[in-house]
Design a protein around this motif. Structure first.
Motif, mmCIF file in Angstrom:
data_model
loop_
_atom_site.group_PDB
_atom_site.id
_atom_site.type_symbol
_atom_site.label_atom_id
_atom_site.label_comp_id
_atom_site.label_asym_id
_atom_site.label_seq_id
_atom_site.Cartn_x
_atom_site.Cartn_y
_atom_site.Cartn_z
ATOM 1 N N PRO A 160 6.576 -8.188 -2.426
ATOM 2 C CA PRO A 160 6.891 -8.369 -3.848
ATOM 3 C C PRO A 160 5.864 -9.270 -4.529
ATOM 4 O O PRO A 160 5.413 -10.265 -3.970
ATOM 5 C CB PRO A 160 8.275 -9.022 -3.823
ATOM 6 C CG PRO A 160 8.873 -8.566 -2.529
ATOM 7 C CD PRO A 160 7.703 -8.519 -1.567
ATOM 8 N N GLY A 161 5.504 -8.869 -5.744
ATOM 9 C CA GLY A 161 4.518 -9.615 -6.502
ATOM 10 C C GLY A 161 3.100 -9.187 -6.201
ATOM 11 O O GLY A 161 2.239 -9.216 -7.071
ATOM 12 N N ARG A 162 2.846 -8.756 -4.991
ATOM 13 C CA ARG A 162 1.502 -8.323 -4.608
ATOM 14 C C ARG A 162 1.377 -6.799 -4.604
ATOM 15 O O ARG A 162 0.350 -6.254 -5.024
ATOM 16 C CB ARG A 162 1.164 -8.880 -3.228
ATOM 17 C CG ARG A 162 -0.208 -8.468 -2.764
ATOM 18 C CD ARG A 162 -0.583 -9.116 -1.463
ATOM 19 N NE ARG A 162 -1.873 -8.593 -1.023
ATOM 20 C CZ ARG A 162 -2.483 -8.975 0.051
ATOM 21 N NH1 ARG A 162 -1.968 -9.904 0.824
ATOM 22 N NH2 ARG A 162 -3.631 -8.451 0.388
ATOM 23 N N ASP A 163 2.413 -6.119 -4.123
ATOM 24 C CA ASP A 163 2.338 -4.667 -3.941
ATOM 25 C C ASP A 163 3.122 -3.866 -4.972
ATOM 26 O O ASP A 163 3.227 -2.645 -4.847
ATOM 27 C CB ASP A 163 2.881 -4.287 -2.557
ATOM 28 C CG ASP A 163 2.002 -4.741 -1.414
ATOM 29 O OD1 ASP A 163 0.809 -5.020 -1.653
ATOM 30 O OD2 ASP A 163 2.505 -4.822 -0.282
ATOM 31 N N ASP A 164 3.691 -4.517 -5.981
ATOM 32 C CA ASP A 164 4.585 -3.808 -6.903
ATOM 33 C C ASP A 164 3.935 -2.557 -7.500
ATOM 34 O O ASP A 164 4.501 -1.470 -7.453
ATOM 35 C CB ASP A 164 5.052 -4.737 -8.029
ATOM 36 C CG ASP A 164 5.919 -5.870 -7.529
ATOM 37 O OD1 ASP A 164 6.555 -5.711 -6.463
ATOM 38 O OD2 ASP A 164 5.959 -6.916 -8.196
ATOM 39 N N ARG A 165 2.774 -2.719 -8.070
ATOM 40 C CA ARG A 165 2.097 -1.592 -8.725
ATOM 41 C C ARG A 165 1.695 -0.520 -7.712
ATOM 42 O O ARG A 165 1.872 0.677 -7.948
ATOM 43 C CB ARG A 165 0.887 -2.115 -9.483
ATOM 44 C CG ARG A 165 0.247 -1.127 -10.410
ATOM 45 C CD ARG A 165 -0.781 -1.871 -11.281
ATOM 46 N NE ARG A 165 -1.531 -0.980 -12.100
ATOM 47 C CZ ARG A 165 -1.168 -0.569 -13.312
ATOM 48 N NH1 ARG A 165 -0.046 -0.990 -13.832
ATOM 49 N NH2 ARG A 165 -1.932 0.257 -13.999
ATOM 50 N N MET A 166 1.166 -0.936 -6.579
ATOM 51 C CA MET A 166 0.709 0.030 -5.570
ATOM 52 C C MET A 166 1.891 0.818 -4.998
ATOM 53 O O MET A 166 1.801 2.038 -4.829
ATOM 54 C CB MET A 166 -0.050 -0.691 -4.454
ATOM 55 C CG MET A 166 -0.823 0.235 -3.562
ATOM 56 S SD MET A 166 -2.155 1.139 -4.390
ATOM 57 C CE MET A 166 -3.321 -0.155 -4.683
ATOM 58 N N THR A 167 2.996 0.137 -4.718
ATOM 59 C CA THR A 167 4.174 0.827 -4.194
ATOM 60 C C THR A 167 4.696 1.831 -5.213
ATOM 61 O O THR A 167 5.033 2.971 -4.869
ATOM 62 C CB THR A 167 5.263 -0.187 -3.802
ATOM 63 O OG1 THR A 167 4.759 -1.006 -2.736
ATOM 64 C CG2 THR A 167 6.541 0.495 -3.337
ATOM 65 N N THR A 168 4.745 1.430 -6.473
ATOM 66 C CA THR A 168 5.157 2.353 -7.533
ATOM 67 C C THR A 168 4.244 3.567 -7.558
ATOM 68 O O THR A 168 4.707 4.713 -7.629
ATOM 69 C CB THR A 168 5.130 1.648 -8.903
ATOM 70 O OG1 THR A 168 6.057 0.558 -8.879
ATOM 71 C CG2 THR A 168 5.484 2.601 -10.025
ATOM 72 N N HIS A 169 2.943 3.355 -7.452
ATOM 73 C CA HIS A 169 1.989 4.465 -7.513
ATOM 74 C C HIS A 169 2.074 5.368 -6.291
ATOM 75 O O HIS A 169 1.818 6.571 -6.409
ATOM 76 C CB HIS A 169 0.578 3.939 -7.737
ATOM 77 C CG HIS A 169 0.374 3.491 -9.154
ATOM 78 N ND1 HIS A 169 -0.851 3.490 -9.763
ATOM 79 C CD2 HIS A 169 1.233 3.037 -10.084
ATOM 80 C CE1 HIS A 169 -0.724 3.061 -11.007
ATOM 81 N NE2 HIS A 169 0.538 2.775 -11.212
ATOM 82 N N VAL A 170 2.437 4.828 -5.138
ATOM 83 C CA VAL A 170 2.692 5.687 -3.979
ATOM 84 C C VAL A 170 3.825 6.656 -4.316
ATOM 85 O O VAL A 170 3.730 7.859 -4.069
ATOM 86 C CB VAL A 170 3.016 4.860 -2.716
ATOM 87 C CG1 VAL A 170 3.622 5.733 -1.619
ATOM 88 C CG2 VAL A 170 1.765 4.173 -2.188
ATOM 89 N N GLY A 171 4.901 6.134 -4.908
ATOM 90 C CA GLY A 171 6.028 6.991 -5.276
ATOM 91 C C GLY A 171 5.671 8.011 -6.335
ATOM 92 O O GLY A 171 6.052 9.188 -6.241
ATOM 93 N N LEU A 172 4.955 7.584 -7.362
ATOM 94 C CA LEU A 172 4.566 8.511 -8.430
ATOM 95 C C LEU A 172 3.632 9.603 -7.907
ATOM 96 O O LEU A 172 3.744 10.770 -8.292
ATOM 97 C CB LEU A 172 3.907 7.748 -9.576
ATOM 98 C CG LEU A 172 4.814 6.796 -10.350
ATOM 99 C CD1 LEU A 172 4.000 5.998 -11.366
ATOM 100 C CD2 LEU A 172 5.963 7.538 -11.023
ATOM 101 N N THR A 173 2.708 9.222 -7.031
ATOM 102 C CA THR A 173 1.780 10.198 -6.451
ATOM 103 C C THR A 173 2.527 11.177 -5.558
ATOM 104 O O THR A 173 2.271 12.383 -5.606
ATOM 105 C CB THR A 173 0.666 9.465 -5.676
ATOM 106 O OG1 THR A 173 -0.045 8.627 -6.598
ATOM 107 C CG2 THR A 173 -0.291 10.431 -5.016
ATOM 108 N N ALA A 174 3.437 10.673 -4.746
ATOM 109 C CA ALA A 174 4.243 11.550 -3.891
ATOM 110 C C ALA A 174 4.969 12.586 -4.742
ATOM 111 O O ALA A 174 4.946 13.783 -4.451
ATOM 112 C CB ALA A 174 5.233 10.722 -3.071
#
Length: 184
Positions: free
Chosen positions: A15-29
């Motif tokens: 949290p705080g470090r990966d928020d955007r990247m984790t969201t983008h993994v989901g959006l890309t999937a």
């Protein structure tokens, strides 16, 4: 479970470090053909964002939070692909992965932090996209495009509140139920 399904597991979330990247993994999937994403249980904000996009731009697409990611992977019934820069080149194994996927649902593991070695051992395929350091989102995008051979780019979305109209310049988003396509 439908054997044609593809699930993306985002392993780990800081949290705080990966928020955007984790969201983008989901959006890309979602955008590139997967049917579901599984996030760690501490990635609720990313899950809410991906669910919101699915509500607005259509589905179906499932988002799940789980605290048992290792067990989830270990108990998966079907082929497991672990995306890692240390894996076999995607272009060398894509056909074999597609053939394995024809036999059952596919799990694609995308790391968000240091992935324990047992993921490498449990995976049926450790796959690298370029074998160079880069974004896990880029790796997932290239992998899914290779898996689906570009067919995911033609996907139609059900129950969409909004639809983007492709055009050379500008931005146009319309209500798909509007009889004239939202023409102004």
């Amino acid at each position: 479970m439908d054997d044609s399904r593809v699930t993306v597991l985002r392993y780990g979330h800081r949290p705080g470090r990966d928020d955007r990247m984790t969201t983008h993994v989901g959006l890309t999937a979602r955008a590139l053909g997967a049917d579901r994403v599984v996030f760690p249980d501490n990635a609720g904000q990313a899950a809410d964002t991906v669910r919101g996009v699915t509500d607005r731009f259509g589905g179906p697409f499932e988002v799940e939070l789980r605290d048992d990611q290792r067990a989830f992977t270990r108990d998966w019934e079907g082929p497991v692909v672990h995306l890692t820069m240390y894996g076999e080149r995607v272009q060398d194994v894509e056909r074999e992965v597609r053939e394995a996927h024809a036999e059952g649902p596919l799990l694609v593991v995308v790391g968000g932090e240091k992935v324990p070695f047992d993921f490498y051992e449990h995976a049926d395929f450790n796959v690298g996209v370029t074998n160079q350091p880069h974004s896990e989102v880029a790796g997932l995008a290239v992998f899914l495009d290779r898996l689906f051979e570009g067919r995911e780019l033609e996907r139609e979305w059900a129950d969409a509140e909004r639809r983007v109209v492709p055009q050379e310049t500008g931005k146009r988003v319309v209500d798909p139920d509007d009889a004239d396509g939202g023409a102004e």
